[in-house]
Write a protein that holds these residues in place. Sequence first.
Motif, PDB file in Angstrom:
ATOM      1  N   SER A   1      -8.877   1.857  -6.283  1.00  0.00           N
ATOM      2  CA  SER A   1      -9.804   1.602  -5.181  1.00  0.00           C
ATOM      3  C   SER A   1      -9.114   1.318  -3.860  1.00  0.00           C
ATOM      4  N   CYS A   2      -7.784   1.401  -3.822  1.00  0.00           N
ATOM      5  CA  CYS A   2      -7.048   1.033  -2.608  1.00  0.00           C
ATOM      6  C   CYS A   2      -7.016   2.205  -1.632  1.00  0.00           C
ATOM      7  N   GLN A   3      -7.535   1.987  -0.407  1.00  0.00           N
ATOM      8  CA  GLN A   3      -7.485   3.015   0.618  1.00  0.00           C
ATOM      9  C   GLN A   3      -6.433   2.699   1.676  1.00  0.00           C
TER      10      GLN A   3
ATOM     11  N   LEU B   1      -9.656   6.021  10.186  1.00  0.00           N
ATOM     12  CA  LEU B   1     -10.102   5.837   8.804  1.00  0.00           C
ATOM     13  C   LEU B   1     -11.526   6.364   8.607  1.00  0.00           C
ATOM     14  N   ARG B   2     -12.346   6.188   9.628  1.00  0.00           N
ATOM     15  CA  ARG B   2     -13.739   6.664   9.511  1.00  0.00           C
ATOM     16  C   ARG B   2     -13.814   8.177   9.461  1.00  0.00           C
TER      17      ARG B   2
ATOM     18  N   THR C   1     -12.894  -3.332  11.096  1.00  0.00           N
ATOM     19  CA  THR C   1     -14.075  -3.044  10.264  1.00  0.00           C
ATOM     20  C   THR C   1     -13.747  -2.051   9.161  1.00  0.00           C
ATOM     21  N   GLY C   2     -12.445  -1.781   8.971  1.00  0.00           N
ATOM     22  CA  GLY C   2     -12.049  -0.871   7.915  1.00  0.00           C
ATOM     23  C   GLY C   2     -12.115  -1.551   6.557  1.00  0.00           C
ATOM     24  N   PRO C   3     -11.733  -0.840   5.519  1.00  0.00           N
ATOM     25  CA  PRO C   3     -11.753  -1.418   4.171  1.00  0.00           C
ATOM     26  C   PRO C   3     -10.741  -2.545   4.039  1.00  0.00           C
ATOM     27  N   ALA C   4     -11.005  -3.436   3.098  1.00  0.00           N
ATOM     28  CA  ALA C   4     -10.089  -4.554   2.872  1.00  0.00           C
ATOM     29  C   ALA C   4      -8.723  -4.013   2.443  1.00  0.00           C
ATOM     30  N   PRO C   5      -7.672  -4.273   3.212  1.00  0.00           N
ATOM     31  CA  PRO C   5      -6.361  -3.705   2.876  1.00  0.00           C
ATOM     32  C   PRO C   5      -5.646  -4.509   1.789  1.00  0.00           C
TER      33      PRO C   5
END
Length: 603
Positions: free
Chosen positions: A22-24, A67-68, A91-95
């Motif tokens: 799940s890591c982006q 990222l979007r 506001t990106g995914p949790a790193p």
Amino acid sequence: MDAIDGSLAVRAAVLTALRGNSCQVVNVTGPLGVGKTRALDALDLGGARVADGVDDAAAVAEMVHTLRTADPGTVWIVGSRRPLATWAHWTGPAPAAVRVAPWRTASIEALARETGLRHPAELRLITALSGGIPLIATHLARALLSGVPADARAAAAAPAAREVLRRLGPEGAGLEEALTALATLGIADEEMLGQLTGLATAEFDRIGELSVIRRDELGLAVREPYRTLLDLTARWRRPLARQSLLAGGVRHRVRQAAAQRDRRGQVGVVGPSLALVDDPVIRETLFPAAEPQVRIRPAEPGDEADIVRLTRLWARRGRLDARACGRMLETWWSCQPTGFYLAVGPDGEALGLSNVLPLRESATPALELLLQQHTGALRADADGTTGVLVGLAVSGDEDPAVHAAILRHTLAVGMTAERVLVSTPWLPYQRLCEQLGMVHQGDTRHDVYRCGRMNRIYLQDFAVEALPSWLGRLGAGGPGAAFDWEQHVRQALSDLHRPGRLAANPLAGLAVTGSGANIAALLRAAVELLGGSGEQADVEAAQALTWRYLHTGAREPLRLGHSRATYFRRLRHGVRRVTEIIQALAGDGGAGSAAWPAVHRRE
């Protein structure tokens, strides 16, 4: 250098994060110049994409947009000085966060040796000022190789400081002067920076967002080692302007401390403000160029093995007799409370130890060992104030940041207790006590630790000299910068019944005194004169001085119907007035020259 000091661990952490389904975003963070780019270049990225230098608001916003719009499933490795999650508009995914830590001392020294440096003084300079940052170590080495001598710390630091400001780039554009001023002040609030530098509110807010800044209870502070580099450079480039800034900082903090409603509040202001004292011993010992990653806590059940280990290390390092130290340890343990504090790292590991013993009845065995013939005179003040006795401070791996954190905590405990006694055979601690203005009470009669050196005993009584006054005295130049009239008068009053100590007082060298006996007579006359002045505050001050200093063996002060706080205010007022009289008689050109005739006319 252990594969560039930790890069293998960084690589393993990144690869572990990449394997997560799940890591982006993997966020590789670390302070400016620590080697994030080098660590990223060494990675086998597979299909991951890299974005480095995401260090300011604009770069963070651009990263969020990227990222979007990126293809779904794309994995990014993002290098930044601050963790991405700390930005308000992230506001990106949790790193997944991976931190690149500063290098260890041995690795920095190895890096310096690779440049061809070998002299111990040069290696010490680089390890002391780099704070584990290889970029800074490299620039320090270049400065030394260019011919800058190792004892010219400020000249060696200037090129590294210039490179730090350059690399801050868009992050700190236009804030270089304010950042340097903040580095000199140590910690500053908006009001302080505004008054001393003209900094606007918007600029203060911008400084607070920089990666080299941390937020403290008293305001903003530049992180180490960048603070030390910038301040050393200011000392080298603009020494008079820097001195003026420090003096303004001291005045601000003295007013702030005096406005606090309780002692704990004053300690919270005065302790960190010791960084404003322009004394190399105080600055390098209490505020070294490294960030401590420790917290200090009281010893707990289960800490015994760490206490024994660190005490044995302390004995070896100080070349103290092991059996003597073992007896001292057993004696401390017999006291309740024991007075032990541990410095613990992020994982709870014990990195350092101190003993700050409350002077209670149960502490008598330890007092008799560490104070010996001075025990009766020093175990409590005339009004019953006891305080604490400092007998030990050690860091496990000689980390200056850990050691400084222990010493700052020890001072804070002592300031809160109002009275600090130090008993030590170690020259660096003796030098620190003297530069902090503590009063030498004498040496022990016997060699406590069988090391060939007697313990020297120092006292700082914060009930007599208020914390704001102490900070102001040190900030005005320190005990060695000028003839400290008030300190010498206070010490002479304390030694009034000890002729040998009086003879060694600097006042004995004045033409108006000439000997210890004459000092005693002059002080008694000054107190008597003060008592006959007709001014109520002076009369009560003279009564307080009489009970505290002139009546040998008196255990309780005359309270004059006032509170304890009022009594000590009267005592401080009395010391100041007696100082003014002595200054005037000696022909000193200070404020006291006008004060003597004023007292004389009131007879």
